[in-house]
Design an enzyme around this catalytic site. Structure first.
Site, PDB file in Angstrom:
ATOM      1  N   LYS A  89       0.800  -1.163   0.066  1.00 41.42           N
ATOM      2  CA  LYS A  89      -0.002   0.032  -0.028  1.00 41.42           C
ATOM      3  C   LYS A  89       0.759   1.091   0.095  1.00 41.42           C
ATOM      4  CE  LYS A  89      -3.610  -2.633   0.867  1.00 41.42           C
ATOM      5  NZ  LYS A  89      -4.690  -3.098   0.203  1.00 41.42           N
ATOM      6  N   HIS A  93      -6.922 -13.331  -7.296  1.00 36.82           N
ATOM      7  CA  HIS A  93      -7.576 -12.610  -6.225  1.00 36.82           C
ATOM      8  C   HIS A  93      -8.964 -12.456  -6.854  1.00 36.82           C
ATOM      9  CE1 HIS A  93      -9.045  -8.935  -4.597  1.00 36.82           C
ATOM     10  NE2 HIS A  93      -8.118  -8.898  -3.712  1.00 36.82           N
ATOM     11  N   ASP A 150      -1.691  -5.106  -5.460  1.00 40.25           N
ATOM     12  CA  ASP A 150      -3.027  -5.017  -5.296  1.00 40.25           C
ATOM     13  C   ASP A 150      -3.723  -5.644  -6.583  1.00 40.25           C
ATOM     14  OD1 ASP A 150      -5.588  -3.463  -4.614  1.00 40.25           O
ATOM     15  OD2 ASP A 150      -4.374  -3.479  -2.875  1.00 40.25           O
TER      16      ASP A 150
END
Length: 466
Positions: free
Chosen positions: A165, A284, A193
């Protein structure tokens, strides 16, 4: 027999309570909410018809095939406890309706147009039983749990990850540096991400290079094998494959893909490439909540999880039970077992409607991610067991002293929990004490404990059994 035009009730053809299901049938459990005035038998039959051979009127070409051989059949209907006018309808589909090795084709039939059907107020697919004959037409996960452990040389504990992040806006060089700090501190993996693809502030090739550098430098320093989930998701399948090929050329151990936004066809192609080229594949599930969060309509995540095991992936995100994202304990553990185990018994208390035999298809490691930190470690270790990846994004990078100490804190907490469990201690009862003891000899863990001692995400779970 003369052709008789006209509309006839679905239940005359597609509701067959006397039907004995075959071992080769695909079985589905639908939660059906009919429109007022539509009897459940008609609603269940309509679902069977519209997701297999039926259409709204009798057609002349019905006579050119054998409906008895190819039609879906609604063979059982149960009212849902505590709900008025809602039913679980069980449908059996003959195997011949589906292309071998294609999750795409299976879903196009079973969860296709039927979900827009007007006679139903809502429709949700709760579970699927995939027959062994159909399972055997899929490669499944590129490597599976045991091969992954052997590749990484990591045994007897959950693996640790961290999503880098801020998820968007870092340059490739700074991004790689953040990865390096986490891996050096003791994590096994760092992660792109899901929305990091190839944007103006960081093109994919630069990111891949700097992350590979982080992997090699941290491996040299720690003597452990490290990985970074390089997101190969792209706007076209060709571009996706180009990124996967480049990752292989860099010699990294693992890449990643967003399987719902990217699509099952692309995912299956990528999984085949990964097995052929020795890459692990992290999956994901971005977009899953659009499909699975409504209780009455859509598809339960356990179905998406089964589909992923068939299509192929070595890791998949599966909720946390304790963090900021959705997941009720028994239900979550139900689909976690569906991902990892070879044989799972029917157990309605965990939302498992059918016994599923995977006939040695490799297992998938569930990933717990979202709002978790060091105080959750005992619960996560107990709930998920060794075959899991515990992913702390903010719970690593939010450490007051930086990324590497954040990683140290997580690794120390994990090792303390695993040791305590192996010594026979009760993680549920003694979890906080175990973390406190460990923090006495780890200043990094002590600092993390102080920062997150009050943080909780307390909301009622949406995904309950009823």
């Amino acid at each position: 027999v003369g052709f008789k035009a006209g509309v006839k009730e679905y239940k005359l053809t597609y509701y067959t309570p006397e039907y004995e299901t075959k071992d080769t049938d695909i079985l589905a459990a639908f939660r059906v909410t009919p429109q007022p005035g539509v009897p459940p038998e008609e609603a269940g039959a309509a679902v069977a018809a519209e997701s297999s051979t039926g259409t709204w009127t009798t057609v002349w070409t019905d006579g050119l095939t054998s409906l008895d051989r190819y039609k879906g059949r609604c063979y059982n209907i149960e009212p849902v406890a505590g709900e008025t006018d809602q039913y679980i309808c069980y449908v059996a589909y003959p195997l011949d309706l589906f292309e071998e090795g294609s999750v795409t084709n299976m879903f196009t039939s079973i969860v296709g147009n039927v979900f827009g059907f007007k006679a139903l107020r809502a429709l949700r697919l709760e579970d699927l039983r995939i027959p062994t004959a159909y399972v055997k037409t899929f490669q499944g996960p590129p490597h599976g749990i045991q091969v992954e452990r052997d590749k990484l040389n990591k045994y007897g504990r959950p693996l640790l990850g961290c999503t880098i992040k801020p998820k968007l806006g870092l340059s490739a060089k700074n991004y790689g540096r953040a990865c390096y700090e986490c891996l050096r501190g003791g994590l096994d993996f760092t992660k792109d991400d899901e929305n990091v693809n190839s944007q103006p502030f960081m093109r994919w090739r630069d990111r891949f290079l700097f992350c590979a550098e982080a992997i090699y430098k941290s491996q040299a320093e720690t003597g452990e094998i490290k990985g970074h989930y390089l997101n190969a998701t792209a706007g076209t399948c060709e571009e996706m494959m180009k990124r996967a090929v480049f990752a292989r050329e860099l010699g990294v151990p693992i890449i990643m893909f967003d399987y719902l936004t990217g699509g099952f066809t692309a995912n299956t192609s990528l999984a085949h490439y990964c097995r052929d080229n020795g890459l692990l594949l992290h999956i994901h599930r971005a977009m899953h909540a659009v499909i699975d969060r409504q209780k009455n309509h859509g598809m339960h995540f356990r179905v998406l999880a089964k589909a992923l095991r068939m299509s192929g992936g070595d890791h998949i995100h599966a909720g946390t039970v304790v963090g900021k994202l959705e997941g009720e304990r028994d239900i979550t553990l139900g689909f976690v077992d569906l991902l990892r185990d070879d044989f799972i018994e029917k157990d309605r208390s965990r939302g498992i409607y059918f016994t599923q035999d995977w006939v040695s298809l490799p297992g998938v490691i569930p990933v717990a991610s979202g709002g978790i930190h060091v105080w959750h470690m005992p619960a996560l270790t107990e709930i998920f067991g060794d075959d899991s990846v515990l992913q702390f994004g903010g719970g690593t990078l939010g450490h007051p002293w930086g990324n590497a100490p954040g990683a140290v804190a997580n690794r120390v907490a994990l090792e303390a929990c695993v040791q305590a469990r192996n010594e026979g201690r009760d993680l549920a009862a003694e979890g906080n004490a175990i973390i406190r003891e460990a923090s006495k000899w780890s200043p990094e863990l002590a600092a993390a404990c102080e920062v997150w001692k009050e943080i909780k995400f307390e909301f009622k779970a949406v995904d309950t059994l009823d």
